[in-house]
Design an enzyme around this catalytic site. Structure first.
Site, PDB file in Angstrom:
ATOM      1  N   ARG A 304       0.828  -1.207   0.000  1.00 22.44           N
ATOM      2  CA  ARG A 304       0.000   0.000   0.000  1.00 22.44           C
ATOM      3  C   ARG A 304       0.866   1.262   0.000  1.00 22.44           C
ATOM      4  O   ARG A 304       0.483   2.293  -0.539  1.00 22.44           O
ATOM      5  CB  ARG A 304      -1.010  -0.004   1.148  1.00 22.44           C
ATOM      6  CG  ARG A 304      -2.142   1.005   0.917  1.00 22.44           C
ATOM      7  CD  ARG A 304      -3.222   0.942   1.980  1.00 22.44           C
ATOM      8  NE  ARG A 304      -4.330   0.053   1.671  1.00 22.44           N
ATOM      9  CZ  ARG A 304      -5.365   0.379   0.903  1.00 22.44           C
ATOM     10  NH1 ARG A 304      -5.453   1.579   0.346  1.00 22.44           N
ATOM     11  NH2 ARG A 304      -6.326  -0.488   0.690  1.00 22.44           N
ATOM     12  N   GLU A 706     -10.064   5.649   7.091  1.00 25.00           N
ATOM     13  CA  GLU A 706      -8.636   5.955   7.084  1.00 25.00           C
ATOM     14  C   GLU A 706      -8.240   7.263   6.390  1.00 25.00           C
ATOM     15  O   GLU A 706      -7.331   7.955   6.858  1.00 25.00           O
ATOM     16  CB  GLU A 706      -7.869   4.800   6.409  1.00 25.00           C
ATOM     17  CG  GLU A 706      -7.923   3.516   7.208  1.00 25.00           C
ATOM     18  CD  GLU A 706      -7.393   2.335   6.405  1.00 25.00           C
ATOM     19  OE1 GLU A 706      -8.105   1.875   5.501  1.00 25.00           O
ATOM     20  OE2 GLU A 706      -6.269   1.906   6.679  1.00 25.00           O
TER      21      GLU A 706
HETATM   22  N1  MTE Z   1     -12.436   4.765  14.500  1.00 26.26           N
HETATM   23  C1  MTE Z   1     -12.497   4.418  15.800  1.00 26.26           C
HETATM   24  N2  MTE Z   1     -13.276   5.133  16.639  1.00 26.26           N
HETATM   25  N3  MTE Z   1     -11.779   3.365  16.297  1.00 26.26           N
HETATM   26  C2  MTE Z   1     -10.958   2.624  15.487  1.00 26.26           C
HETATM   27  O1  MTE Z   1     -10.318   1.685  15.954  1.00 26.26           O
HETATM   28  N4  MTE Z   1     -10.074   2.300  13.204  1.00 26.26           N
HETATM   29  C3  MTE Z   1      -9.790   2.938  11.923  1.00 26.26           C
HETATM   30  C4  MTE Z   1     -11.043   3.594  11.352  1.00 26.26           C
HETATM   31  N5  MTE Z   1     -11.658   4.418  12.350  1.00 26.26           N
HETATM   32  C5  MTE Z   1     -10.873   2.973  14.100  1.00 26.26           C
HETATM   33  C6  MTE Z   1     -11.670   4.060  13.652  1.00 26.26           C
HETATM   34  C7  MTE Z   1      -9.271   2.007  10.926  1.00 26.26           C
HETATM   35  S1  MTE Z   1      -7.641   1.633  10.956  1.00 26.26           S
HETATM   36  C8  MTE Z   1     -10.069   1.473   9.949  1.00 26.26           C
HETATM   37  S2  MTE Z   1      -9.445   0.468   8.756  1.00 26.26           S
HETATM   38  C9  MTE Z   1     -11.503   1.750   9.899  1.00 26.26           C
HETATM   39  O2  MTE Z   1     -11.936   2.563  10.976  1.00 26.26           O
HETATM   40  C10 MTE Z   1     -12.231   0.405   9.921  1.00 26.26           C
HETATM   41  O3  MTE Z   1     -13.585   0.526   9.974  1.00 26.26           O
HETATM   42  P1  MTE Z   1     -14.492   0.761   8.674  1.00 26.26           P
HETATM   43  O4  MTE Z   1     -14.025  -0.197   7.649  1.00 26.26           O
HETATM   44  O5  MTE Z   1     -15.843   0.490   9.168  1.00 26.26           O
HETATM   45  O6  MTE Z   1     -14.266   2.175   8.275  1.00 26.26           O
HETATM   46  N1  LUZ Z   2      -5.472  -4.602   5.402  1.00 26.36           N
HETATM   47  C1  LUZ Z   2      -5.196  -5.488   4.433  1.00 26.36           C
HETATM   48  C2  LUZ Z   2      -5.619  -3.309   5.149  1.00 26.36           C
HETATM   49  O1  LUZ Z   2      -5.037  -6.669   4.729  1.00 26.36           O
HETATM   50  N2  LUZ Z   2      -5.117  -5.054   3.165  1.00 26.36           N
HETATM   51  C3  LUZ Z   2      -5.266  -3.767   2.823  1.00 26.36           C
HETATM   52  O2  LUZ Z   2      -5.175  -3.419   1.659  1.00 26.36           O
HETATM   53  C4  LUZ Z   2      -5.518  -2.836   3.846  1.00 26.36           C
HETATM   54  N3  LUZ Z   2      -5.639  -1.547   3.581  1.00 26.36           N
HETATM   55  C5  LUZ Z   2      -5.860  -0.686   4.559  1.00 26.36           C
HETATM   56  C6  LUZ Z   2      -5.963  -1.152   5.852  1.00 26.36           C
HETATM   57  N4  LUZ Z   2      -5.846  -2.453   6.140  1.00 26.36           N
HETATM   58 MO1  MOS Z   3      -7.287  -0.282   9.480  1.00 21.05          MO
HETATM   59  S1  MOS Z   3      -5.254  -0.036   9.369  1.00 21.05           S
HETATM   60  O1  MOS Z   3      -7.362  -1.070   7.956  1.00 21.05           O
HETATM   61  O2  MOS Z   3      -7.402  -1.548  10.534  1.00 21.05           O
END
Ligand code: MTE
Ligand code: LUZ
Ligand code: MOS
Length: 756
Positions: A304, A706
């Protein structure tokens, strides 16, 4: 609509791992971990621990019934060290006792005989030694070598980005309960229930159908529990298997900080070439990822980084090479952005460097090179770009030139306080880059009282995915949200789940839920058509719990219709599957169409730096953000605010410090500074991008988890600009830009000019 968890959160009634009522006879585990970063493990002396008060058993690698292996992508990570230790904090033995206190006391009595080996902590040293996790990965577009020859300006330099501690409020932990016939039920604080299930099966030797993993919710994950919840679940499972009693382990904060991996630090070299008109013609970047002692998720994180190495820009000639370097640190892992932010920082540094040398504003170069519709990313996908529209709409609303002018005027009359402003465009691809992971399932039951239960593989970790999935069901059924209940992710209800990650949970699980609800609804519609004597099922709609015929409300309530359908033996349940269409990627050619869509945005970040004390405040982050069309502004704005603050923390104050022995020096909150309420920007303004574009997101509501983190990168460059407004200097592109670094750049005697 508010997050459906907000009431129970505020009342303290939400259930986390540590709130699960324990079964009588539950034991407690505690890990004894390696005191040194690298060495040959000769012997483990557990006798004093075994005879310590309340201890039931001490477990080492040789006791495991299954395999001593938890590496998910590459089998290079033992659960418990056997022949060697690879990082400080590596688990060596498990103490199981009748109380947490007894377990911890006994663990302190374990001693080990280790022959130390030289630890490596620097990724460039590891690369020079040829110690790579996987072979180098490369992206190529056009012909950089020849393109550089045509450039009017070429600049090269080096950047360093720091790690970042996840600091989820709930530490890692698990609770394993033995079940009938040698099976196991695991409660885990994990983003990946199936990942836990697989790892537990490996170390216990059980089949997947014997192991149930259940996840109510997490007190934050941020990527830290995508893979790294596995070890603690395995430790509890192994202990439960050997003692035949339930075993719980919830890590203390310092254990968690010491034993788990973090965001990957990167060390990178760049070379950027521009034409006279500031068009970027060529970009070459070499990225050294500090992977830590084992692979964990480092290979896809590395990938990524490559995917996002040109951020929101179109560069016709790109060569990007990335090395995943094995070091004697805890295995680094997923962290919001998943390597993307690290790649973006390098090109933003290259642009800042060029701007500085050419005497123009970085924003001029940024604006000139934003990717357009049809432009090709280095990985072959053609852009459907809102890079320019988000910049233009943000500019119309916030007037970038005016903000810059205000800062300049302020600086002209202020001796020690200086303002800096920076633009930060962001383009982030949505989908797991590993195509097969982009699938999800949803199980929906409509009960005879009309209430609806939904189960998916999505894990709620504060990001509001349950709220969004409930909205999907409520929307399809035309029911008030109270009639929908989202149940914990559980591997018996939903199998083979991808982790809740890549910001894609609402898209994948929401779409599967939509499909399941629509399937049930079409069956119920048949019944309704008869009951209200409509011409055809197409005339039937549902709103507020009532059946409508050709748009007119009928007297038929949802609940009576559901009951009547059941009496007619109509199936009121559905298990649906969704797989993102149209995506693919081929690592043989390093080309494809890996992302369902991209999220775009442009932020402007303003700061005030006190150039006498080094301290600074973030005055504002104003962004135009591409929500598609948000299905929940309250949840989405929360994600943006949280992401921005987390990104600013990474770039400005969070300093993960390992010494050269591989010992974590920033192992507590007294030595690791995270943003608090006083360090959040004084203003965060969010303007939704206006667009008619369709996308593959659930209800056109783009993923938001993200991407906003990367707006925080702008804070680094805004501080840098403020520092440069005070005195001529050229700060290294090293993060985080702590107050100490501000002072060292202004008053330091050594040259900080590392990038010339
Ligand atoms: N928001 C909160 N409150 N707590 C979390 O742990 N994780 C982040 C983001 N927002 C997180 C968060 C990360 S790393 C990701 S990948 C996404 O939430 C995952 O959830 P989603 O796929 O529902 O957006
Ligand atoms: N996890 C993963 C990830 O396994 N593949 C991905 O491409 C990715 N991208 C963002 C966050 N987690
Ligand atoms: Mo988020 S880094 O894809 O858990």
């Amino acid at each position: 609509m508010k997050n459906i968890d907000s009431n129970s959160h505020v009342r303290g009634e939400s259930v986390y791992l540590d709130d699960i009522p324990l079964i009588q006879g539950t034991l407690y585990a505690c890990v004894f971990d390696s005191p040194i970063a690298h060495g040959k493990l000769h012997s483990i002396n557990v006798r004093d621990a075994e005879t310590s008060d309340g201890v039931i058993r001490v477990i080492t690698a040789k006791d495991l019934i299954g395999e001593n292996q938890i590496g998910g992508i590459i089998p290079d990570e033992p659960l418990l060290a056997d022949a060697e230790v690879h990082f400080q904090g590596m688990p060596i033995a498990i103490v199981v006792a009748i109380s947490e206190d007894f377990a911890r006391k006994a663990a302190k009595k374990i001693t080990v005989d280790i022959d130390p080996l030289e630890p490596v902590t620097d990724p460039r040293v590891a690369a020079a030694n040829g110690d790579l996790i996987v072979p180098p990965k490369k992206f190529k577009l056009g012909d950089t070598e020849n393109a550089f020859k045509t450039c009017a300006h070429v600049f090269q330099g080096k950047t360093e980005t720091n790690g970042q501690e996840h600091l989820y409020i709930e530490t890692q932990g698990a609770y394993a309960v033995p079940t009938e016939n040698g099976g196991m039920k695991i409660y885990s604080s994990t983003q990946g229930p199936t990942a836990v299930q697989r790892a537990v099966c490996r170390v216990t030797g059980l089949a997947m159908h014997q192991v149930e993993v259940d996840v109510q919710r997490l007190g934050g994950g941020f990527g830290g529990k995508e893979d790294q919840a596995n070890a603690w679940a395995c430790i509890c499972a192994v202990a439960a298997q050997l003692t035949k009693r339930p075993v719980k382990y919830a890590l203390h904060r310092m254990e968690d900080m010491r034993m788990t991996g973090k965001r990957h630090p990167y060390s990178s070299d760049y070379k950027i070439g521009l034409a006279k008109d500031l068009k970027i013609l060529a970009y070459e970047v070499t990225l050294y990822q500090n992977a830590g002692a084992s692979a964990d998720l480092s290979p896809p994180v590395l990938e990524r980084t490559l995917f996002h190495c040109t951020n929101s820009y179109h560069v016709p000639n790109v060569t990007a090479t990335a090395y995943s370097c094995r070091t004697n640190l805890p295995p680094n892992t997923a962290f919001r952005g998943f390597g993307g932010p690290q790649g973006m920082f390098v090109i933003e540094s290259a642009i800042a460097h060029a701007a500085e040398k050419l005497g123009v504003s970085a924003s001029e170069i940024q604006r000139k090179n934003l990717i357009d519709d049809g432009d090709e990313f280095p990985y072959g996908q053609k852009a459907e770009s809102d890079a320019v529209t988000s910049w233009v709409q943000g500019d119309e609303k916030y007037n970038f030139a005016k903000l810059q002018k205000e800062a300049d005027e302020f600086n002209a009359s202020s001796r020690y306080l200086k303002k800096g402003v920076a633009m930060m465009p962001v383009c982030f691809g949505i989908s797991f880059t590993k195509t097969p992971m982009n699938q999800a399932r949803s199980l929906v039951h409509v009960y005879t009282d009309g209430s609806v239960a939904v189960s998916t593989g999505a894990v709620e970790m504060g990001q509001g995915v349950n709220t969004k999935i409930a909205q999907v069901a409520a929307n399809v059924f035309g029911l008030p949200i109270e009639r929908i209940r989202i149940h914990p992710a559980n591997t018996l209800r939903i199998a083979n789940t991808s982790p809740t990650a890549a910001s894609a949970a609402a898209d994948l699980n929401g779409k599967a839920t939509q499909l399941a609800c629509e399937a049930i609804l079409s069956r119920i519609k048949e019944v309704a058509t008869e009951l209200v004597e409509a011409g055809s099922p197409e005339d039937i709609t549902f709103t507020d719990g009532f059946v409508f015929r050709s748009g007119e409300k009928t007297g038929l309530e949802w609940q009576s219709l559901v009951l009547e359908s059941h009496l007619r033996r109509v199936n009121l349940s559905e298990h649906a599957h969704y797989a993102t269409p149209g995506i693919n990627f081929d690592w043989e050619t390093a080309k494809g169409h890996p992302f369902a869509y991209h999220v775009y945005g442009t932020a402007i970040v303003g700061v005030t730096v006190d150039c006498l004390r080094g301290r600074y405040e973030i005055d504002y982050v104003k962004c135009c953000h591409d929500f598609g069309s948000s299905m929940n502004t309250s949840v989405d704005n929360g994600q943006i605010e949280g992401g921005i603050v987390q990104g600013i923390g990474w770039m400005t104050m969070e300093e993960v410090v390992y010494d050269t022995d591989g010992k974590l020096r920033s192992s507590a909150l007294s030595t690791y500074k995270v943003p608090d309420i006083y360090s959040v920007p004084k203003e965060i303004a969010i303007l939704p991008l206006e667009t008619d574009r369709q996308n593959l997101a659930i209800f056109n509501s783009k993923a938001v988890g993200e991407p906003p983190l990367m707006y925080g990168i702008g804070a680094y460059f805004a501080i840098r600009n403020a520092v440069r407004a005070f005195t001529y200097c050229s700060p290294d592109f090293n993060t985080p830009f702590t107050p100490e670094r501000v002072l060292m750049n202004i008053y330091g005697t050594q040259t900080t000019d590392g990038h010339r």
